[in-house]
Design a protein around this motif. Structure first.
Motif, PDB file in Angstrom:
ATOM      1  N   SER A 170       0.841  -1.199   0.000  1.00 16.26           N
ATOM      2  CA  SER A 170       0.000   0.000   0.000  1.00 16.26           C
ATOM      3  C   SER A 170       0.877   1.251   0.000  1.00 16.26           C
ATOM      4  O   SER A 170       1.281   1.749   1.047  1.00 16.26           O
ATOM      5  N   PHE A 171       1.121   1.730  -1.187  1.00 15.65           N
ATOM      6  CA  PHE A 171       2.056   2.845  -1.380  1.00 15.65           C
ATOM      7  C   PHE A 171       1.684   4.050  -0.514  1.00 15.65           C
ATOM      8  O   PHE A 171       2.565   4.716   0.040  1.00 15.65           O
ATOM      9  N   GLU A 172       0.390   4.313  -0.359  1.00 12.55           N
ATOM     10  CA  GLU A 172      -0.048   5.508   0.347  1.00 12.55           C
ATOM     11  C   GLU A 172       0.220   5.432   1.855  1.00 12.55           C
ATOM     12  O   GLU A 172       0.153   6.449   2.547  1.00 12.55           O
ATOM     13  N   ASP A 173       0.503   4.247   2.371  1.00 13.15           N
ATOM     14  CA  ASP A 173       0.764   4.082   3.801  1.00 13.15           C
ATOM     15  C   ASP A 173       2.247   4.207   4.153  1.00 13.15           C
ATOM     16  O   ASP A 173       2.630   4.068   5.308  1.00 13.15           O
ATOM     17  N   TYR A 174       3.047   4.461   3.148  1.00  8.44           N
ATOM     18  CA  TYR A 174       4.497   4.463   3.342  1.00  8.44           C
ATOM     19  C   TYR A 174       5.116   5.790   2.911  1.00  8.44           C
ATOM     20  O   TYR A 174       4.577   6.504   2.074  1.00  8.44           O
ATOM     21  N   ALA A 175       6.252   6.057   3.510  1.00  5.06           N
ATOM     22  CA  ALA A 175       7.165   7.069   2.998  1.00  5.06           C
ATOM     23  C   ALA A 175       8.274   6.341   2.250  1.00  5.06           C
ATOM     24  O   ALA A 175       8.638   5.218   2.610  1.00  5.06           O
ATOM     25  N   ILE A 176       8.754   6.969   1.215  1.00  2.00           N
ATOM     26  CA  ILE A 176       9.852   6.393   0.429  1.00  2.00           C
ATOM     27  C   ILE A 176      11.109   7.214   0.675  1.00  2.00           C
ATOM     28  O   ILE A 176      11.114   8.432   0.490  1.00  2.00           O
ATOM     29  N   GLY A 177      12.132   6.522   1.090  1.00  2.00           N
ATOM     30  CA  GLY A 177      13.395   7.191   1.369  1.00  2.00           C
ATOM     31  C   GLY A 177      14.468   6.781   0.385  1.00  2.00           C
ATOM     32  O   GLY A 177      14.485   5.653  -0.112  1.00  2.00           O
ATOM     33  N   TRP A 178      15.351   7.710   0.119  1.00  2.00           N
ATOM     34  CA  TRP A 178      16.557   7.421  -0.675  1.00  2.00           C
ATOM     35  C   TRP A 178      17.753   7.393   0.277  1.00  2.00           C
ATOM     36  O   TRP A 178      17.920   8.302   1.101  1.00  2.00           O
ATOM     37  N   TRP A 179      18.557   6.380   0.123  1.00  2.00           N
ATOM     38  CA  TRP A 179      19.770   6.212   0.890  1.00  2.00           C
ATOM     39  C   TRP A 179      20.916   6.001  -0.099  1.00  2.00           C
ATOM     40  O   TRP A 179      20.687   5.662  -1.252  1.00  2.00           O
ATOM     41  N   ARG A 180      22.128   6.174   0.370  1.00  2.00           N
ATOM     42  CA  ARG A 180      23.275   5.898  -0.483  1.00  2.00           C
ATOM     43  C   ARG A 180      24.390   5.298   0.341  1.00  2.00           C
ATOM     44  O   ARG A 180      24.495   5.545   1.544  1.00  2.00           O
ATOM     45  N   GLN A 181      25.211   4.522  -0.336  1.00  2.00           N
ATOM     46  CA  GLN A 181      26.368   3.911   0.326  1.00  2.00           C
ATOM     47  C   GLN A 181      27.570   3.992  -0.581  1.00  2.00           C
ATOM     48  O   GLN A 181      27.564   3.420  -1.687  1.00  2.00           O
TER      49      GLN A 181
ATOM     50  N   ALA B 148      28.058   6.904  -5.168  1.00  2.70           N
ATOM     51  CA  ALA B 148      27.589   5.869  -4.244  1.00  2.70           C
ATOM     52  C   ALA B 148      26.587   4.980  -4.974  1.00  2.70           C
ATOM     53  O   ALA B 148      26.137   5.313  -6.076  1.00  2.70           O
ATOM     54  N   VAL B 149      26.251   3.878  -4.330  1.00  2.90           N
ATOM     55  CA  VAL B 149      25.078   3.112  -4.740  1.00  2.90           C
ATOM     56  C   VAL B 149      23.880   3.730  -4.024  1.00  2.90           C
ATOM     57  O   VAL B 149      23.909   3.898  -2.797  1.00  2.90           O
ATOM     58  N   TYR B 150      22.875   4.070  -4.787  1.00 10.55           N
ATOM     59  CA  TYR B 150      21.675   4.694  -4.248  1.00 10.55           C
ATOM     60  C   TYR B 150      20.562   3.660  -4.138  1.00 10.55           C
ATOM     61  O   TYR B 150      20.268   2.941  -5.100  1.00 10.55           O
ATOM     62  N   TYR B 151      19.964   3.606  -2.962  1.00 11.99           N
ATOM     63  CA  TYR B 151      18.893   2.661  -2.673  1.00 11.99           C
ATOM     64  C   TYR B 151      17.619   3.429  -2.318  1.00 11.99           C
ATOM     65  O   TYR B 151      17.689   4.468  -1.651  1.00 11.99           O
ATOM     66  N   CYS B 152      16.485   2.880  -2.704  1.00 12.62           N
ATOM     67  CA  CYS B 152      15.241   3.407  -2.156  1.00 12.62           C
ATOM     68  C   CYS B 152      14.658   2.352  -1.215  1.00 12.62           C
ATOM     69  O   CYS B 152      14.889   1.151  -1.374  1.00 12.62           O
ATOM     70  N   GLY B 153      13.949   2.854  -0.231  1.00 11.65           N
ATOM     71  CA  GLY B 153      13.330   1.982   0.747  1.00 11.65           C
ATOM     72  C   GLY B 153      11.959   2.510   1.125  1.00 11.65           C
ATOM     73  O   GLY B 153      11.680   3.702   0.972  1.00 11.65           O
ATOM     74  N   ALA B 154      11.119   1.625   1.635  1.00 10.09           N
ATOM     75  CA  ALA B 154       9.769   1.992   2.047  1.00 10.09           C
ATOM     76  C   ALA B 154       9.630   1.822   3.555  1.00 10.09           C
ATOM     77  O   ALA B 154       9.921   0.743   4.089  1.00 10.09           O
ATOM     78  N   VAL B 155       9.201   2.897   4.218  1.00  7.56           N
ATOM     79  CA  VAL B 155       9.045   2.899   5.673  1.00  7.56           C
ATOM     80  C   VAL B 155       7.614   3.310   6.015  1.00  7.56           C
ATOM     81  O   VAL B 155       7.099   4.275   5.462  1.00  7.56           O
ATOM     82  N   PRO B 156       6.948   2.591   6.923  1.00  8.00           N
ATOM     83  CA  PRO B 156       5.583   2.981   7.305  1.00  8.00           C
ATOM     84  C   PRO B 156       5.581   4.397   7.871  1.00  8.00           C
ATOM     85  O   PRO B 156       6.417   4.734   8.725  1.00  8.00           O
ATOM     86  N   THR B 157       4.668   5.212   7.403  1.00 15.22           N
ATOM     87  CA  THR B 157       4.596   6.592   7.839  1.00 15.22           C
ATOM     88  C   THR B 157       4.241   6.683   9.314  1.00 15.22           C
ATOM     89  O   THR B 157       3.361   5.960   9.790  1.00 15.22           O
ATOM     90  N   GLU B 158       4.939   7.556  10.027  1.00 17.55           N
ATOM     91  CA  GLU B 158       4.638   7.829  11.424  1.00 17.55           C
ATOM     92  C   GLU B 158       4.248   9.298  11.562  1.00 17.55           C
ATOM     93  O   GLU B 158       4.553  10.114  10.701  1.00 17.55           O
ATOM     94  N   ASN B 159       3.581   9.620  12.664  1.00 17.99           N
ATOM     95  CA  ASN B 159       3.066  10.977  12.822  1.00 17.99           C
ATOM     96  C   ASN B 159       4.116  11.989  13.231  1.00 17.99           C
ATOM     97  O   ASN B 159       3.947  13.188  13.012  1.00 17.99           O
TER      98      ASN B 159
ATOM     99  N   TYR C  70      10.925  -2.462   3.290  1.00 20.17           N
ATOM    100  CA  TYR C  70      11.338  -2.946   1.975  1.00 20.17           C
ATOM    101  C   TYR C  70      12.478  -2.093   1.425  1.00 20.17           C
ATOM    102  O   TYR C  70      12.531  -0.891   1.679  1.00 20.17           O
ATOM    103  N   TRP C  71      13.327  -2.740   0.640  1.00 15.29           N
ATOM    104  CA  TRP C  71      14.462  -2.076   0.001  1.00 15.29           C
ATOM    105  C   TRP C  71      14.579  -2.510  -1.449  1.00 15.29           C
ATOM    106  O   TRP C  71      14.245  -3.642  -1.800  1.00 15.29           O
ATOM    107  N   GLY C  72      15.087  -1.604  -2.263  1.00 16.79           N
ATOM    108  CA  GLY C  72      15.429  -1.957  -3.622  1.00 16.79           C
ATOM    109  C   GLY C  72      16.841  -2.505  -3.702  1.00 16.79           C
ATOM    110  O   GLY C  72      17.545  -2.596  -2.688  1.00 16.79           O
ATOM    111  N   GLN C  73      17.257  -2.828  -4.921  1.00  9.83           N
ATOM    112  CA  GLN C  73      18.564  -3.478  -5.108  1.00  9.83           C
ATOM    113  C   GLN C  73      19.689  -2.469  -5.293  1.00  9.83           C
ATOM    114  O   GLN C  73      20.856  -2.826  -5.224  1.00  9.83           O
ATOM    115  N   GLY C  74      19.336  -1.220  -5.532  1.00  7.91           N
ATOM    116  CA  GLY C  74      20.328  -0.172  -5.667  1.00  7.91           C
ATOM    117  C   GLY C  74      20.691   0.141  -7.110  1.00  7.91           C
ATOM    118  O   GLY C  74      20.558  -0.705  -7.999  1.00  7.91           O
ATOM    119  N   THR C  75      21.135   1.366  -7.328  1.00  7.57           N
ATOM    120  CA  THR C  75      21.606   1.803  -8.640  1.00  7.57           C
ATOM    121  C   THR C  75      22.858   2.645  -8.439  1.00  7.57           C
ATOM    122  O   THR C  75      22.913   3.488  -7.541  1.00  7.57           O
TER     123      THR C  75
END
Length: 127
Positions: free
Chosen positions: A28-39, A92-103, A116-121
Motif C-alpha cells: 500500500s504505497f499511500e501508507d508508506y514514505a519512500i526514502g533514498w539512501w546511499r552507500q 555511491a550506490v543509491y537505494y530506495c526503501g519503504a518505511v511505514p509513515t509515522e506521525n 522494503y528495500w530496492g537493489q540499488g543503482t
C-alpha cells in the motif's frame, strides 16, 4: 510480490544532473514514505531524502539541500530523485526503501524501520 526497483544511475561529470526513479509495487504505497539512501565504498549507508506518500512532505540531509529534489507520482507508485550540481562525493550506490509513515519524529532516518528495500543503482560522479 513486493518490489522496489531503482533506475537511472550512471556515470556523470561533476556539475551534471541525474534523475533516479524508484518504482514500487506489491504494498500500500499511500501508507508508506519512500526514502533514498546511499552507500559509498567503505562507508555506512547514509540517508539522503524522503517523501511521505500520503501528504507529500519532503526531507533532505543537509549535504544535498538545494541540489536534490524528491518527488512522487502516486498514480505510478514511483518516486524520483532529481540530482543537480553533482559532486564526486555524491558517488555511491543509491537505494530506495519503504518505511511505514509515522506521525512524528525522524522515523525515516532509521533504517531499522524500513520494511522494503530496492537493489540499488550506481551513481558515479567524475571530477
Amino acid at each position: 510480490e513486493v518490489q522496489l526497483v531503482e533506475s537511472g544511475g550512471t556515470l556523470v561529470q561533476a556539475g551534471g544532473s541525474l534523475r533516479l526513479s524508484c518504482a514500487a509495487s506489491g504494498f500500500s504505497f499511500e501508507d508508506y514514505a519512500i526514502g533514498w539512501w546511499r552507500q559509498a565504498p567503505g562507508k555506512e549507508r547514509e540517508w539522503v531524502s524522503c517523501i511521505s506518500s500520503s501528504d507529500g512532505f519532503t526531507y533532505y540531509v543537509d549535504s544535498v539541500k538545494g541540489r536534490f529534489a524528491i518527488s512522487s507520482d502516486n498514480r505510478k507508485n514511483t518516486v524520483y530523485l532529481q540530482m543537480n550540481s553533482l559532486k564526486p562525493e555524491d558517488t555511491a550506490v543509491y537505494y530506495c526503501g519503504a518505511v511505514p509513515t509515522e506521525n512524528s519524529g525522524h522515523y525515516y532516518q532509521d533504517p531499522r524501520k524500513y520494511d522494503y528495500w530496492g537493489q540499488g543503482t550506481q551513481v558515479t560522479v567524475s571530477s
